[in-house]
Scaffold this active site. Structure first.
Site, PDB file in Angstrom:
ATOM      1  CG  ASN A   1      -7.174  -0.578  -0.190  1.00  0.00           C
ATOM      2  OD1 ASN A   1      -6.217  -0.321  -0.908  1.00  0.00           O
ATOM      3  ND2 ASN A   1      -7.018  -0.986   1.060  1.00  0.00           N
TER       4      ASN A   1
ATOM      5  CG  HIS B   1      -3.439   3.527   1.138  1.00  0.00           C
ATOM      6  ND1 HIS B   1      -3.849   3.033  -0.087  1.00  0.00           N
ATOM      7  CD2 HIS B   1      -3.577   2.502   2.028  1.00  0.00           C
ATOM      8  CE1 HIS B   1      -4.209   1.772   0.051  1.00  0.00           C
ATOM      9  NE2 HIS B   1      -4.045   1.432   1.327  1.00  0.00           N
TER      10      HIS B   1
ATOM     11  CB  CYS C   1      -0.940   0.006   1.203  1.00  0.00           C
ATOM     12  SG  CYS C   1      -2.145  -1.347   1.174  1.00  0.00           S
TER      13      CYS C   1
END
Length: 332
Positions: A286, A256, A116
């Site tokens: 995501n 993020h 991520c």
């Protein structure tokens, strides 16, 4: 000849697959009540790649869009960085194929597997390359996580998506452009919180490998949440201190897109107005490293970045690895 003092964002691009998967499809599969996913994550839908789409297929589209937006010759790109956890193959790396498909004949190319936080690390490396070499860099962050989801595991099945985002960095003579502050962090004691157990040297593939071991697992969702908030907050504070910037000086916060409650908590911790947050999670979910460049590209289309703006980016994820960047927008 321009004296290179920094980097600047010269082009942005993104690609999201056509298939839009709404929450109700996943909620029915997991036996969850309608609205459960949105209440806990902020996600309403996500995009999943078509069966014939591979990682470089979606990365090429985002990269091409960024290159077109930058308006520079493809032969000018000196380095291609591909941030991904889902390459076309375990070997060879996918970045050389991406560079070839984009016609980047004079570019080096390498994959980065930072999960991520992969884009934060790629942007840090790219900024340094531009400053020292005086040559443009293409960064693409892309993932096809839909093929790594365990449909029976609630914590991960509700979150993950497929997408690609891309940024072209070029040299700049503006000392207030590019990375003004950066802080990177890791927490290896939490290495197993998010993982794909099999397929590496620790647990190699064998004929007896359980297929479920090849899928993503999140062992403790609450711990992931708390650690992500702590790491993103700490890194953001340090990056802003390095940049001699306060929360009031930040024009846009581009986190993020893991969970809306994570970046709201980070905003609270930093004293940053939540209205400054760029939010794409509701529609795109995501997609790990791809979420920040995807958000940058979408935000730029909605309201173009202006010279003098200061962006705060932050991420944390598997590893655990994370970081934050204060980035100055120069003249385009």
């Amino acid at each position: 000849m321009m004296r290179v003092q920094s980097s600047r964002i010269a082009g942005l691009g993104h690609y999201a697959p056509e298939r839009r998967v709404e929450n109700i499809e996943i909620e029915r599969q997991l036996g969850l009540e309608p609205g459960w996913i949105e209440r806990r994550t902020g996600i309403k839908a996500r995009r999943w790649a078509a069966p014939d789409e591979a990682l470089t297929d979606i990365a090429v589209k985002a990269g091409a869009a960024a290159l077109d937006d930058a308006g520079i010759a493809r032969s000018d790109i000196a380095l291609t960085l591909l941030a991904t956890s889902t390459p076309d193959h375990l070997l060879p790396p996918s970045a050389p194929l991406l560079a070839h498909r984009l016609g980047l004949s004079d570019a080096g190319a390498i994959d980065l597997t930072g999960a991520c936080s992969g884009f934060i690390y790629a942007l840090t490396l790219a900024d340094g390359f531009v400053r020292t070499q005086g040559k443009p860099v293409l960064i693409v962050a892309a993932n096809i996580l839909s093929r790594r989801i365990n449909p029976a595991e609630r914590d991960s099945a509700v979150l993950f998506a497929d997408a690609a985002g891309a940024v072209v960095l070029t040299p700049s003579g503006d000392p207030d452009a590019g990375i003004l502050g950066v802080d990177l962090a890791s927490s290896g004691q939490h290495y197993d919180l998010i993982s794909i157990p099999a397929g590496g040297s620790r647990q190699p593939l064998t004929p007896e490998t359980d297929p479920a071991e090849l899928l993503m697992t999140m062992s403790d969702g609450r711990m992931v949440f708390s650690q992500a908030v702590q790491m993103m907050t700490r890194c953001a504070w340090r990056a802003m201190q390095q940049a001699e910037t306060t929360a009031a000086d930040i024009d846009r916060f581009v986190p993020h897109q893991a969970n809306v409650r994570i970046f709201e908590a980070v905003c609270d911790n930093l004293g940053l107005a939540s209205s400054k947050t760029v939010r794409t999670i509701a529609e795109f979910g995501n997609s790990s490293a791809a979420t920040i460049p995807l958000s940058l590209s979408l935000a730029s289309k909605e309201r173009p970045f202006a010279s003098g703006e200061r962006l705060l980016m932050a991420a944390a994820g598997a590893g655990l690895a994370g970081g934050s960047i204060v980035f100055g927008i120069g003249e385009r």
